[in-house]
Design an enzyme around this catalytic site. Structure first.
Site, PDB file in Angstrom:
ATOM      1  N   LYS A  10      -5.526   0.189  12.108  1.00 50.80           N
ATOM      2  CA  LYS A  10      -5.558   1.631  12.399  1.00 50.80           C
ATOM      3  C   LYS A  10      -5.453   2.440  11.099  1.00 50.80           C
ATOM      4  O   LYS A  10      -5.186   1.864  10.033  1.00 50.80           O
ATOM      5  CB  LYS A  10      -4.400   1.983  13.343  1.00 50.80           C
ATOM      6  CG  LYS A  10      -3.023   1.647  12.772  1.00 50.80           C
ATOM      7  CD  LYS A  10      -1.924   1.722  13.828  1.00 50.80           C
ATOM      8  CE  LYS A  10      -0.582   1.338  13.229  1.00 50.80           C
ATOM      9  NZ  LYS A  10       0.486   1.287  14.249  1.00 50.80           N
ATOM     10  N   TYR A  35       4.889  21.621 -14.356  1.00 52.76           N
ATOM     11  CA  TYR A  35       5.420  22.669 -13.498  1.00 52.76           C
ATOM     12  C   TYR A  35       6.941  22.608 -13.388  1.00 52.76           C
ATOM     13  O   TYR A  35       7.513  21.522 -13.245  1.00 52.76           O
ATOM     14  CB  TYR A  35       4.838  22.545 -12.086  1.00 52.76           C
ATOM     15  CG  TYR A  35       3.397  22.986 -11.997  1.00 52.76           C
ATOM     16  CD1 TYR A  35       3.025  24.301 -12.256  1.00 52.76           C
ATOM     17  CD2 TYR A  35       2.409  22.071 -11.637  1.00 52.76           C
ATOM     18  CE1 TYR A  35       1.692  24.694 -12.163  1.00 52.76           C
ATOM     19  CE2 TYR A  35       1.084  22.450 -11.529  1.00 52.76           C
ATOM     20  CZ  TYR A  35       0.724  23.768 -11.798  1.00 52.76           C
ATOM     21  OH  TYR A  35      -0.580  24.145 -11.698  1.00 52.76           O
TER      22      TYR A  35
HETATM   23  C1  LIG Z   1       1.149   0.062  13.968  1.00 52.44           C
HETATM   24  C2  LIG Z   1       1.589  -0.868  15.011  1.00 52.44           C
HETATM   25  C3  LIG Z   1       1.788  -2.222  14.721  1.00 52.44           C
HETATM   26  C4  LIG Z   1       1.740  -2.772  13.316  1.00 52.44           C
HETATM   27  O1  LIG Z   1       2.956  -2.452  12.668  1.00 52.44           O
HETATM   28  P1  LIG Z   1       3.261  -2.915  11.157  1.00 52.44           P
HETATM   29  O2  LIG Z   1       4.667  -2.523  10.945  1.00 52.44           O
HETATM   30  O3  LIG Z   1       2.312  -2.166  10.293  1.00 52.44           O
HETATM   31  O4  LIG Z   1       3.032  -4.360  11.106  1.00 52.44           O
HETATM   32  C5  LIG Z   1       2.056  -3.067  15.770  1.00 52.44           C
HETATM   33  N1  LIG Z   1       2.175  -2.603  17.033  1.00 52.44           N
HETATM   34  C6  LIG Z   1       2.027  -1.296  17.340  1.00 52.44           C
HETATM   35  C7  LIG Z   1       2.189  -0.839  18.747  1.00 52.44           C
HETATM   36  C8  LIG Z   1       1.746  -0.390  16.345  1.00 52.44           C
HETATM   37  O5  LIG Z   1       1.618   0.903  16.637  1.00 52.44           O
END
Ligand SMILES: *Cc1c(COP(=O)(O)O)cnc(C)c1O
Length: 357
Positions: A35, A254
């Site tokens: 994702k 800055y």
């Molecule tokens: C993003 C997500 C994962 C993966 O989590 P990581 O900590 O990046 O391994 C797994 N399950 C769900 C439901 C998620 O939203």
């Protein structure tokens, strides 16, 4: 000539990390969580690199799943948040996406039109999404009545504290999930973000869901990706575009927050928060030039930041500075900025080209 500020993506390291996830998953298979544009690495490149090994992908939403299909890949794609509108269920059925159904609204949408293969989310304590364990019986009875139960492939739950080895919560959630799903032994079960892969004796059932570990960053409190045997996938680098000696008493940038206490050779690097480099990374945050660690000075600007060249006296304009990668882990930079590697990797902006190797 374009600016040489780039994120180079090591796809071999990605495959290495995925294989490590599979080993750690024991008897479970690992769906590759890609994702948020493959955690900022580029979803098409990441999906393609894992195509031979990964039996399933997981993403947050349908747009991301469609991007995987646009790359010509045919594997099932789990939609971790399910769909955001009823008509999308028929799209899921058509494209082979497996939505997670987590609420009554989505159950209602399901009754209209073609039903995809889908998962049910059980809330075992995260309290973001999902049905309470005691509601499962009723939900599944409803699916049977509607003639949809045969499309249900399994249950998922998500851990709140798997990154913390001192927390007992993962065990509590696991017991809860096991008890809740026991009446349906023929259905699959999926638990396990990356952190769960580093907990000994943690059952991962049929499908685990590693995300951050695939990219070589750490899911565990107090450990870097390197500590866990992971290889960094992204190297964020930018050129040194100027260097000068600031004299004792002079400041940089800055707010004039950093003032030299002695004459200091410093360099300006062509990267800033407009590229996703965290503005909260203050003086002392590490970077590297030619394998030598240097430190940031003063505030990060939109397009530039300053580094102390005392430790890299031979550095010249045009040299590449590693902001994170194999010398400086993204976890270290994240700690300096008061956040986690996840946020830095997903935050690299579109201005930075991803170059795959
Ligand atoms: C993003 C997500 C994962 C993966 O989590 P990581 O900590 O990046 O391994 C797994 N399950 C769900 C439901 C998620 O939203």
């Amino acid at each position: 000539m374009p600016r040489s500020t780039v994120a180079s993506i090591d796809l071999e390291a990605l495959r290495f990390n995925y294989r490590l996830a599979c080993e750690k998953a024991g008897g479970a298979r690992a769906m590759a969580v890609i994702k948020a544009d493959g955690y900022g690495h580029g979803i098409a490149a990441v999906a393609s690199a894992l195509a031979e090994d990964a039996g399933k992908y997981a993403v947050a939403c349908i747009e991301e799943a469609l991007a995987i299909r646009d790359s010509g890949l045919k594997q099932p794609v789990v939609l971790l948040q399910g769909v955001h509108a009823g008509p999308d269920f028929s799209g899921c059925a058509e494209y082979g996406f497996e939505p997670v159904v987590h609420c009554h609204q989505q159950l209602q949408w399901l009754t209209k039109g073609p039903v995809p293969r889908f998962w049910l989310k059980v809330n075992t304590g995260m309290n973001r999404l999902g049905f309470r364990p005691e509601d499962l019986q009723g939900v599944i009875a409803g699916l049977e009545t509607a003639g949809q139960k045969h499309r249900l492939i399994g249950f998922v739950t998500h851990f709140a504290c798997a990154d913390d080895l001192n927390s007992f919560m993962t065990t509590v959630q696991t017991r809860c999930f096991e008890a809740a799903t026991a009446p349906w032994p023929d259905l699959m079960r999926s638990v396990g973000n990356s952190a769960a892969h580093f907990r000994s004796d943690q059952p991962l059932y049929d499908w685990s869901r590693p995300g951050i570990m695939l990219y070589g960053a750490s899911p565990m409190i107090g450990k870097s990706g390197l500590d866990l045997g992971l290889r960094p996938v992204m190297t964020l680098q930018a050129p040194l575009i100027s260097s000068r000696v600031v004299r004792a008493g002079e400041s940089i940038g800055y707010g004039a927050t950093w003032v030299a206490d002695q004459d200091t050779r410093m360099g300006m690097v062509a990267i800033g928060y407009g590229d996703g480099y965290p503005r909260h990374a203050g003086t002392g945050t590490p970077a590297a030039i030619g394998g030598k660690r240097v430190r940031l000075l003063g505030r990060v600007s939109m397009d530039m930041l300053a580094v102390d060249l005392t430790m890299a006296p031979e550095a010249r304009e045009g040299d590449l500075v590693e902001l994170w990668g194999s010398t400086v882990s993204v976890d270290e930079v994240a700690a300096c900025a008061g956040t986690i590697g996840y946020e830095l990797l997903t935050g690299v902006t579109a201005r930075v080209p991803r170059i795959c190797g």
